[in-house]
Every structure is written in structure tokens, then in C-alpha cells.
Design an enzyme around this catalytic site. Structure first.
Site, PDB file in Angstrom:
ATOM      1  N   HIS A 198       7.355 -11.145 -14.726  1.00 58.32           N
ATOM      2  CA  HIS A 198       6.127 -11.335 -15.315  1.00 58.32           C
ATOM      3  C   HIS A 198       5.887 -12.441 -14.514  1.00 58.32           C
ATOM      4  O   HIS A 198       6.550 -13.474 -13.442  1.00 58.32           O
ATOM      5  CB  HIS A 198       7.206 -12.339 -16.136  1.00 58.32           C
ATOM      6  N   ASP A 241       8.649 -16.597 -24.369  1.00 57.77           N
ATOM      7  CA  ASP A 241       9.303 -17.068 -23.063  1.00 57.77           C
ATOM      8  C   ASP A 241       8.728 -18.212 -23.561  1.00 57.77           C
ATOM      9  O   ASP A 241       8.035 -19.058 -23.564  1.00 57.77           O
ATOM     10  CB  ASP A 241       6.695 -16.632 -22.743  1.00 57.77           C
ATOM     11  N   ASP A 301       3.159 -15.603 -14.192  1.00 62.64           N
ATOM     12  CA  ASP A 301       2.229 -16.648 -14.623  1.00 62.64           C
ATOM     13  C   ASP A 301       1.219 -17.649 -13.821  1.00 62.64           C
ATOM     14  O   ASP A 301       1.583 -17.919 -12.882  1.00 62.64           O
ATOM     15  CB  ASP A 301       3.657 -17.482 -14.861  1.00 62.64           C
ATOM     16  N   MET A 337       5.461 -18.501 -27.420  1.00 59.01           N
ATOM     17  CA  MET A 337       5.788 -19.121 -26.649  1.00 59.01           C
ATOM     18  C   MET A 337       6.734 -19.850 -27.292  1.00 59.01           C
ATOM     19  O   MET A 337       6.655 -20.349 -28.234  1.00 59.01           O
ATOM     20  CB  MET A 337       4.540 -19.881 -26.248  1.00 59.01           C
ATOM     21  N   HIS A 380       0.218 -13.186 -16.785  1.00 55.74           N
ATOM     22  CA  HIS A 380       0.636 -14.109 -18.191  1.00 55.74           C
ATOM     23  C   HIS A 380       0.180 -15.034 -18.033  1.00 55.74           C
ATOM     24  O   HIS A 380      -0.210 -15.689 -17.067  1.00 55.74           O
ATOM     25  CB  HIS A 380       1.712 -14.736 -18.759  1.00 55.74           C
ATOM     26  N   MET A 390      -1.922 -19.821 -13.318  1.00 50.42           N
ATOM     27  CA  MET A 390      -2.193 -20.854 -14.346  1.00 50.42           C
ATOM     28  C   MET A 390      -3.111 -21.833 -13.622  1.00 50.42           C
ATOM     29  O   MET A 390      -3.026 -21.746 -12.223  1.00 50.42           O
ATOM     30  CB  MET A 390      -0.846 -21.644 -14.280  1.00 50.42           C
ATOM     31  N   MET A 446      -2.739 -18.147 -18.350  1.00 46.55           N
ATOM     32  CA  MET A 446      -2.871 -19.545 -19.078  1.00 46.55           C
ATOM     33  C   MET A 446      -4.156 -19.884 -18.411  1.00 46.55           C
ATOM     34  O   MET A 446      -3.596 -21.193 -17.431  1.00 46.55           O
ATOM     35  CB  MET A 446      -1.468 -20.367 -18.689  1.00 46.55           C
ATOM     36  N   SER A 466      10.558 -14.020 -14.363  1.00 49.36           N
ATOM     37  CA  SER A 466       8.796 -15.468 -14.403  1.00 49.36           C
ATOM     38  C   SER A 466       9.484 -15.527 -12.544  1.00 49.36           C
ATOM     39  O   SER A 466      10.071 -16.350 -12.359  1.00 49.36           O
ATOM     40  CB  SER A 466       8.882 -16.138 -15.112  1.00 49.36           C
TER      41      SER A 466
HETATM   42  C1  DX5 Z   1       5.436 -21.546 -18.349  1.00 47.49           C
HETATM   43  C2  DX5 Z   1       5.806 -20.288 -18.288  1.00 47.49           C
HETATM   44  C3  DX5 Z   1       6.798 -19.686 -18.392  1.00 47.49           C
HETATM   45  C4  DX5 Z   1       8.556 -20.023 -17.489  1.00 47.49           C
HETATM   46  C5  DX5 Z   1       9.374 -19.569 -17.929  1.00 47.49           C
HETATM   47  O1  DX5 Z   1       4.497 -21.617 -19.174  1.00 47.49           O
HETATM   48  O2  DX5 Z   1       4.710 -18.914 -19.136  1.00 47.49           O
HETATM   49  O3  DX5 Z   1       6.864 -17.599 -17.977  1.00 47.49           O
HETATM   50  O4  DX5 Z   1       8.320 -19.468 -16.434  1.00 47.49           O
HETATM   51  O5  DX5 Z   1      10.241 -20.455 -17.460  1.00 47.49           O
HETATM   52  P1  DX5 Z   1      11.286 -20.663 -17.595  1.00 47.49           P
HETATM   53  O6  DX5 Z   1      12.521 -19.542 -17.873  1.00 47.49           O
HETATM   54  O7  DX5 Z   1      12.137 -22.093 -17.395  1.00 47.49           O
HETATM   55  O8  DX5 Z   1      11.248 -21.681 -18.970  1.00 47.49           O
HETATM   56 ZN    ZN Z   2       5.009 -17.242 -18.907  1.00 42.86          ZN
END
Ligand code: DX5
Ligand code: ZN
Length: 226
Positions: A35, A177, A37, A139, A68, A39, A70, A11
Site C-alpha cells: 500500500h 484502511d 500512500d 477509511m 492510495h 498525499m 489522497m 502501508s
Molecule cells: C492514512 C493512510 C493509511 C495509513 C495507515 O491516511 O491512508 O494507509 O498508512 O496507517 P496505520 O495502519 O498506522 O493506521
Molecule cells: Zn492508505
């Protein structure tokens, strides 16, 4: 349990955002997926990157993107990520009132479709929708921030999903994740996950590519020994 070879998806949330292309190239040849993310400061309190960054980054690497989302209102935004060349686009069940319709849109835009289930959402109501999806992201923390502690109790959802996928002979990746690292990936793999997102465990390591290979090795061994 029939599980294909594990996927490891670093990620970039844990990477240095000022050097994104370089950070992505550091896992080229080792990572199966990248990956990303997204947000929006509405669905989750945090704010990260969006479509323009994904478009620019797409040209900087060969690694397939596992986006991903969010975000609220994924029906409006998700197909744009498929158009930008994402391999897989995952949106949250909690943010969408017609997940099957959006999965269809994503597939017709040429991407795989992923459904994400946050920490407090039960899996059961969504199991029957899985034939419309290519990935199910469970998650193992509360979505929103990297670097949180893995919650082992959430693997019960992975077990339920694995039973459902195997008994229905579905072709679907079960992805975990949050808090995935050398000390947690084996239990997630043994529970039936076959795709692993890792932010801190990869980009916090001195050699990110080596960290990816190590994680994959641990996941493989956990399944072989199960
Ligand atoms: C958090 C993200 C994850 C995050 C995971 O909401 O969806 O993908 O990057 O990070 P680690 O591996 O540090 O928990
Ligand atoms: Zn994620």
C-alpha cells in the site's frame, strides 16, 4: 457472506523512508499488495511521496502496488500511476466529480480501479457506481496520517458495502484502511472487509513479515467463525 481469501497490504507510510527498498523487501513473500500512500498537502494536510518514488520502487520488488491517492485533481495524476505499473490505483470520491470516467481511464491504462471513501463521507451515493470499480477503500480513520485510532462506527459502511456487493454479485474487494492491527482486524473482517491495509501494525513490529502473516490469520479466522 461470500468473501475471498483476505489480502493484507502493508502501508509503507510507516516504513523508514530512507530505506524504502529494504523495507519493502522485508514483506516480500508475505504481503499480498504493497500500500503506497500518496498525499499532496492539499487534499490532506500531509505530504508524502509521488510518482518518481513509485517508479523507482516498482523496479525494486515483485509485490503488486496498491496506490492510495489522497490528492486533489486525480483525473490529472492517477493514470500516471497505472502507467508506472501500479496494480490498483485508488482515488478519493471527495476529490473527483466523475469517478466512473476516471475508473474507465485507469482500467484502460491496465490497472484496477479503486474508489476511496473518507471518514465523513456516506457510502450510499456511491454504491451504484461500484460495477465500474475493482476495489472500494473505506477509511476507518480520517485520511491523512498513519498511527491513528481505528473508528469502529465506520464499519457500518463496510457492512452496507458488503450487502450491496453480495446481493449484486459484484467482483470487488472491500478494503479498510486506518488503525488496522491485531486488536481491530477481526471486527473489520467480520463486517465484510476482505483487504486490510496496515502501516504501524506491520512496520512497527520487530518482524514485519511475521506481522503480516499474523494479521492474515486473524482475518481468516474471523470470517471462518462468522
Ligand atoms: C492514512 C493512510 C493509511 C495509513 C495507515 O491516511 O491512508 O494507509 O498508512 O496507517 P496505520 O495502519 O498506522 O493506521
Ligand atoms: Zn492508505
Amino acid at each position: 457472506m461470500t468473501v475471498p481469501p483476505p489480502i493484507v497490504a502493508p502501508s509503507i507510510l510507516a516504513a523508514d523512508f530512507a530505506r524504502l527498498a529494504e523495507e519493502v523487501r522485508a514483506v516480500e513473500g508475505a504481503a499480498d499488495w504493497l500500500h503506497v500512500d500518496v498525499m499532496d498537502n492539499h487534499f490532506v494536510p500531509n505530504l508524502t511521496i509521488g510518482l518518481p518514488v513509485v517508479q523507482s520502487l516498482r523496479a525494486a520488488t515483485q509485490i503488486p502496488f496498491d496506490v492510495h491517492l489522497m490528492i486533489t485533481d486525480p483525473r490529472r495524476w492517477a493514470p500516471g500511476y497505472a502507467d508506472a505499473g501500479a496494480y490498483n490505483v485508488t482515488f478519493h470520491a471527495e476529490a473527483c466529480d466523475d469517478p466512473v470516467a476516471l475508473a474507465k481511464d485507469l482500467r484502460s491504462a491496465g490497472a484496477k480501479a479503486g474508489l476511496a471513501i473518507d471518514r465523513d463521507t456516506p457510502i450510499e451515493p456511491y454504491l451504484e457506481l461500484l460495477p465500474s470499480f475493482d476495489t472500494l477503500l473505506i477509511m476507518t480513520i480520517k485520511a491523512g496520517f498513519g498511527g491513528q485510532r481505528f473508528i469502529p462506527q465506520l464499519l457500518e459502511k463496510v457492512r452496507a458495502a458488503r450487502r450491496h456487493v453480495d446481493s449484486g454479485h459484484l467482483e470487488l474487494r472491500i478494503e479498510v484502511d486506518g488503525g488496522i492491527a491485531a486488536d481491530t482486524i477481526e471486527q473489520a473482517a467480520a463486517a465484510g472487509a476482505d483487504a486490510f491495509v496496515a502501516g504501524t501494525a506491520v512496520y512497527g513490529a520487530a518482524d514485519p513479515a511475521e506481522a503480516v502473516r499474523r494479521l492474515r490469520g486473524l482475518a481468516e479466522r474471523a470470517v471462518a467463525g462468522a
